[in-house]
Design a protein around this motif. Sequence first.
Motif, PDB file in Angstrom:
ATOM      1  N   ARG A   1       0.179   5.591   0.579  1.00 10.91           N
ATOM      2  CA  ARG A   1      -0.686   6.944   0.868  1.00 10.91           C
ATOM      3  C   ARG A   1       0.399   7.930   1.060  1.00 10.91           C
ATOM      4  O   ARG A   1       1.451   8.013   1.361  1.00 10.91           O
ATOM      5  CB  ARG A   1      -1.105   6.336   2.197  1.00 10.91           C
ATOM      6  CG  ARG A   1      -0.531   6.289   3.632  1.00 10.91           C
ATOM      7  CD  ARG A   1      -1.146   6.137   4.723  1.00 10.91           C
ATOM      8  NE  ARG A   1      -0.257   6.003   5.930  1.00 10.91           N
ATOM      9  CZ  ARG A   1       0.351   4.924   6.460  1.00 10.91           C
ATOM     10  NH1 ARG A   1       0.439   4.043   5.711  1.00 10.91           N
ATOM     11  NH2 ARG A   1       1.162   5.108   7.313  1.00 10.91           N
TER      12      ARG A   1
ATOM     13  N   SER B   1       0.862  -0.878   0.100  1.00  5.45           N
ATOM     14  CA  SER B   1       0.052   0.000  -0.090  1.00  5.45           C
ATOM     15  C   SER B   1       0.759   1.266  -0.055  1.00  5.45           C
ATOM     16  O   SER B   1       1.998   1.077   0.459  1.00  5.45           O
ATOM     17  CB  SER B   1      -0.953  -0.009   1.215  1.00  5.45           C
ATOM     18  OG  SER B   1      -0.323   0.103   2.528  1.00  5.45           O
TER      19      SER B   1
ATOM     20  N   GLN C   1      -4.535   3.003  -5.881  1.00  8.45           N
ATOM     21  CA  GLN C   1      -4.903   3.466  -4.428  1.00  8.45           C
ATOM     22  C   GLN C   1      -4.456   5.031  -4.312  1.00  8.45           C
ATOM     23  O   GLN C   1      -5.357   5.727  -3.523  1.00  8.45           O
ATOM     24  CB  GLN C   1      -3.668   2.790  -3.352  1.00  8.45           C
ATOM     25  CG  GLN C   1      -3.963   1.409  -3.078  1.00  8.45           C
ATOM     26  CD  GLN C   1      -3.178   0.510  -2.097  1.00  8.45           C
ATOM     27  OE1 GLN C   1      -2.460   1.324  -1.483  1.00  8.45           O
ATOM     28  NE2 GLN C   1      -2.824  -0.414  -2.427  1.00  8.45           N
TER      29      GLN C   1
END
Length: 299
Positions: free
Chosen positions: A86, A84, A238
């Motif tokens: 971010r 992931s 994402q």
Amino acid sequence: MEVIVVYDVVVVGGGAAGLSAALVLSRARRSVLVIDAGEPRNQPAAHMHGFLSRDGMPPGELLAVGRKEIAGYGGEVRAGRAVSARREGTGFTVELADGDSVSARRLVVTTGLRDELPPIEGLRERWGNDVASCPYCHGWEVRDQPIGVLGTDPRGAHQALLVRQWSDDVVYFGSQLAEEDRGKLLARGVGIVDSDVVKVLVDNDELVGVELADGSCVKRSALFVPTVFAANDGLLAQLGAEHTSDGRTTVPGVYAAGNVVDPMAQVIIAAAQGAKAGMTVNNDLVLDEAGAQRRVHGL
């Protein structure tokens, strides 16, 4: 107390594009970390081709040399899988499958793609050997041999036209063929079998032919097949990042290069795209730094 290292750039993907970007950035005196899952697209192939000065080199050898070069300029390569990513403030945090996380001012995604093959018995086992998709990568190695092209996708007809450049004995297999494509293939001297392949025939670890839906067999020593390109673009999704130009994406600070955004890129092209992305990243960092320094000095 955990010490968090913030890199200038984290590159996710340790193939030709990612390593090329990291090389440019490490030579530009940037702190760089490459996260490499160790699953390059061309891993099944014994050799790569079309890369000037490196033609015929095993793909793994190219990557090993690249990692060594990057280390020589202070760059780091870490084995691992990024799961992931971010935004954190003005930078980014990448989470790894082992639970660790790394932070960077900029993020370069070069995670490549997967070639999805049609469900034909025995096809996957020969992939990268005597079953291939790119005639520019593998055509010379099977020149003048009896070659088959699988019509499992509309692109197969065009592929057969290309493959004919390397052999006089090319047969297109497929039950669905547009009349215009049929005319082109016949004009080019490509044989046509109006039946689908259900099995790849192998003898003594060599492809010797194909079995058709009607049970008949046709001798062939190499096959070309149009694959479905499945981009490993989960991180980009994402972040909501779409590729634009010069390696940039629609998300400031996120860049992308290689097969994850260009499925047709061969190794040399992916490497060039990575180098270009690396230059773009460094240029953007320089401009940001100059702007910050100007504000500090009131200029």
